[in-house]
Design a protein around this motif. Structure first.
Motif, mmCIF file in Angstrom:
data_model
loop_
_atom_site.group_PDB
_atom_site.id
_atom_site.type_symbol
_atom_site.label_atom_id
_atom_site.label_comp_id
_atom_site.label_asym_id
_atom_site.label_seq_id
_atom_site.Cartn_x
_atom_site.Cartn_y
_atom_site.Cartn_z
ATOM 1 N N LEU A 242 -3.641 -30.718 -53.068
ATOM 2 C CA LEU A 242 -3.808 -31.075 -51.650
ATOM 3 C C LEU A 242 -4.354 -32.495 -51.473
ATOM 4 N N GLY A 243 -4.594 -33.176 -52.564
ATOM 5 C CA GLY A 243 -5.081 -34.558 -52.477
ATOM 6 C C GLY A 243 -6.489 -34.660 -51.930
ATOM 7 N N MET A 244 -7.329 -33.677 -52.263
ATOM 8 C CA MET A 244 -8.723 -33.735 -51.801
ATOM 9 C C MET A 244 -9.667 -33.774 -53.008
ATOM 10 N N ALA A 245 -10.907 -34.189 -52.762
ATOM 11 C CA ALA A 245 -11.872 -34.280 -53.852
ATOM 12 C C ALA A 245 -12.160 -32.884 -54.402
ATOM 13 N N PRO A 246 -12.241 -32.746 -55.730
ATOM 14 C CA PRO A 246 -12.513 -31.422 -56.311
ATOM 15 C C PRO A 246 -13.785 -30.790 -55.737
ATOM 16 N N ILE A 247 -14.807 -31.580 -55.502
ATOM 17 C CA ILE A 247 -16.066 -31.032 -54.986
ATOM 18 C C ILE A 247 -15.861 -30.404 -53.609
ATOM 19 N N ALA A 248 -14.974 -31.000 -52.820
ATOM 20 C CA ALA A 248 -14.723 -30.468 -51.471
ATOM 21 C C ALA A 248 -14.060 -29.095 -51.546
ATOM 22 N N ALA A 249 -13.177 -28.903 -52.533
ATOM 23 C CA ALA A 249 -12.542 -27.591 -52.703
ATOM 24 C C ALA A 249 -13.556 -26.584 -53.252
ATOM 25 N N HIS A 250 -14.436 -27.042 -54.149
ATOM 26 C CA HIS A 250 -15.500 -26.159 -54.649
ATOM 27 C C HIS A 250 -16.412 -25.709 -53.510
ATOM 28 N N GLU A 251 -16.708 -26.642 -52.601
ATOM 29 C CA GLU A 251 -17.555 -26.293 -51.447
ATOM 30 C C GLU A 251 -16.931 -25.156 -50.644
ATOM 31 N N VAL A 252 -15.629 -25.249 -50.419
ATOM 32 C CA VAL A 252 -14.938 -24.216 -49.639
ATOM 33 C C VAL A 252 -14.944 -22.893 -50.410
ATOM 34 N N ALA A 253 -14.609 -22.951 -51.685
ATOM 35 C CA ALA A 253 -14.514 -21.714 -52.474
ATOM 36 C C ALA A 253 -15.852 -20.994 -52.553
ATOM 37 N N THR A 254 -16.947 -21.745 -52.560
ATOM 38 C CA THR A 254 -18.261 -21.112 -52.696
ATOM 39 C C THR A 254 -18.876 -20.743 -51.350
ATOM 40 N N PHE A 255 -18.317 -21.280 -50.251
ATOM 41 C CA PHE A 255 -18.897 -21.020 -48.926
ATOM 42 C C PHE A 255 -18.422 -19.690 -48.345
#
Lengths: 157, 421
Positions: free
Chosen positions: A52-65
């Motif tokens: 999706l062309g986004m920062a890995p940390i941003a996807a981790h934030e979503v997955a953990t939220f």
């Protein structure tokens, strides 16, 4: 990393949002990845982020939220039981006790054969059918008495 | 008077299908809007006249909210439907989507037309997956019939709607957390101002309405605002869907006129289970203060009446408790929910919800101290009004309500290390 079929599903989600806003599809993409893999390993989350062309940390934030993502492997059937007030008033406790005894596990645990995971859930927005349980995030089971719980377990082979 | 506005066709087989919605006059309101090229301001006037108030819990006048959208903005604008229904006690939007999705879609299209929106998104609670799938199927039907998408009904006007699902976060029912979530971020509420009408989805002007609110729009356009108002009482226009759960014989959703006595609603829900005595009612979802049964029996179901009793109508989510309920235990369940669902952004809520839960938990388990009740009031008071969104207040109000009406049960629990009931 993900099957062509999963990627096609993700592409359909991306198309819902304006050009350049493909990050909006991350919740769906993680859900689709989880459906394929069973759970979200860190490398799966990072693959989705890159796709999706986004920062890995941003996807981790979503997955953990959001609490419906599995950040660890779960059993073939994840059974999430709502124990909030309306479901408790309508009998969630006896259903939970029954499930724990029958499966020999507590909340957050998986049976040794890898078949069932039991989880405590927060409100599903279905209190009129309480107590309610959710199987693998998709199948809502209503009016969960101990007998009904047995019937559901018997159907999950 | 029951089932006039949104649930009018749910008794029919496969009421969710387009062909069946069309048979009961579905999309007539949209056809009227487009055929008469109705002026957006004229539609807003009808919505104002209807005294429709936001059905998601806050009760803000919908017509007024619509009038906040900038009219001459040259870029994209959005309409967002909030179907992230996940407060214990609420389950009406699920039935709207499940049983009458096209009326919601019609309401959203008319809303999009009125607000000049480019697209609409419906954010659906993650745990009701079958509703997400049904809504997507209904969107496909509407597109195929030329009711949605490009050149709607030959009008030359384009508007599309998409479904977005949540995945387990109560806080995303807060409108700015919901916008963050659609943008693909963790759902933490935004500081306001700016309000969504000026800086909403992707930074563009956005209006967010609840599912029931938007599904009421076709009726208002078709029959006029005055007719809708008359289904309710002054200042509390229209019908409302009340979700009744807990200790009743027939839990479920009931669409009735605003101002209907609570006693009648309780009767519709089959009365208190097993003929037991009514102890208490949480009238508007788990976040509002509890009301003792004897007070509740004298109230009518509308914003003003419930507010006079020191509580809120909220989303019309009525949790009924009989005389077997221990209020300490009930509050423990409620407080655990807010502790679990606090997004962690604001310190008073993040830390305070944990304190509330742990102190109530120890009282429930016979480890309470006499000073704990003052501590609970202090923590609740220090959360109230000190957070970005209303989740903090939502965690504090049940504690305050319980201590106001049932303090003796908490004292008994601390003293005797067991329930009074």
């Amino acid at each position: 990393m993900l099957s062509t079929e999963s990627l096609k599903k993700i592409d359909r989600e991306i198309a819902k949002y304006p050009a350049g806003q493909q990050q909006s599809a991350v919740m769906s993409a993680l859900r689709i990845a989880q459906d394929e893999k069973g759970w979200l390993a860190p490398e799966t989350i990072e693959f989705v982020a890159e796709y999706l062309g986004m920062a890995p940390i941003a996807a981790h934030e979503v997955a953990t939220f959001y609490n419906m993502y599995n950040l660890q492997p779960v059993g073939k059937y994840k059974i999430t039981v709502c124990t909030n007030l309306p479901c408790t008033l309508m009998g969630a406790e006896s259903a939970v006790e029954h499930l724990k005894r029958k499966l020999g596990i507590g909340f957050g645990e998986t049976t040794p054969d890898g078949k069932f995971t039991l989880k405590e859930g927060e409100c599903f927005g279905s209190c009129g059918d309480g107590p309610v349980a959710l199987v693998n995030n998709v199948r809502l089971c209503a009016k969960l008495t101990p007998d009904e719980a047995d019937r559901i377990l018997a159907g999950l082979e | 008077m029951a089932n006039e506005v949104i649930f009018h066709s749910i008794h029919l087989p496969e009421s969710w299908k387009l062909e069946n919605y069309l048979k009961v006059g579905g999309y007539d309101a949209l056809k009227k809007v487009l055929a008469e090229k109705m002026a957006p301001d004229a539609i807003i006037e009808q919505v104002k006249a209807s005294v429709l108030r936001g059905r998601g819990g806050a009760g803000f006048p919908t017509g007024l909210k619509w009038s906040f959208m900038p009219k001459n903005y040259s870029g994209d604008k959005y309409l967002v439907c909030n179907s992230d229904e996940g407060e214990p006690g609420t389950f009406k939007d699920r039935d709207i989507i499940r049983l009458n999705p096209h009326q919601l879609i019609e309401g959203m299209i008319i809303g999009g037309y009125t607000l000049g929106a480019k697209a609409g998104y419906n954010y659906i609670h993650g745990e009701i997956w079958e509703c997400y799938e049904r809504f997507e199927a209904a969107l496909d039907e509407a597109r195929a019939a030329g009711l949605l998408g490009k050149n709607i009904l030959g009008s030359g006007w384009d508007f599309d709607i998409h479904a977005h699902h949540g995945y387990g976060a109560y806080v995303c029912g807060e409108e700015t957390a919901l916008l963050e979530s659609i943008e693909g971020k963790k759902g933490q509420p935004r500081f306001k101002p700016p309000f969504p009408a000026s800086f909403g989805l992707y930074g563009k002007p956005t209006t967010i309405n609840n599912t029931e609110t938007l599904a009421s729009i076709p009726y208002i356009v078709k029959h006029g605002g005055q007719k809708f108002l008359e289904l309710g009482i002054p200042n509390n226009g229209g019908t409302k869907i009340f979700s009744v759960s807990g200790h009743v014989n027939n839990p479920g959703n009931f669409e009735i006129g605003m101002g209907t006595p609570f006693s009648e609603l309780l009767k519709m829900a089959g009365g208190v289970k097993n003929g037991r005595k009514l102890k208490a009612v949480i009238p508007g979802g788990s976040s509002v203060p509890v009301v003792p049964g004897e007070i509740m029996m004298d109230l009518t179901m509308d914003y003003d009446s419930i507010a006079k009793a020191g509580s809120y109508l909220g989303a019309g989510s009525v949790i009924v408790m009989d005389d077997t309920v221990c209020m300490v235990k009930a509050l423990e369940r409620l407080s655990y929910f807010y502790f679990e669902e606090s997004c962690g952004q604001c310190t008073p809520c993040r830390e305070g919800t944990g304190w509330l839960y742990r102190v109530i938990h120890r009282i429930e388990h016979g480890l309470g101290k006499p000073e704990d009740l003052d501590l609970l009031e202090s923590v609740a008071g220090n959360i109230m009004g000190r957070t970005i969104c209303a989740l903090g207040d939502a965690a504090a109000m049940p504690v305050q309500g319980m201590l106001k009406h049932y303090r003796n049960e908490f004292e008994y629990h601390i003293q005797h290390k067991k329930c009074m009931v």
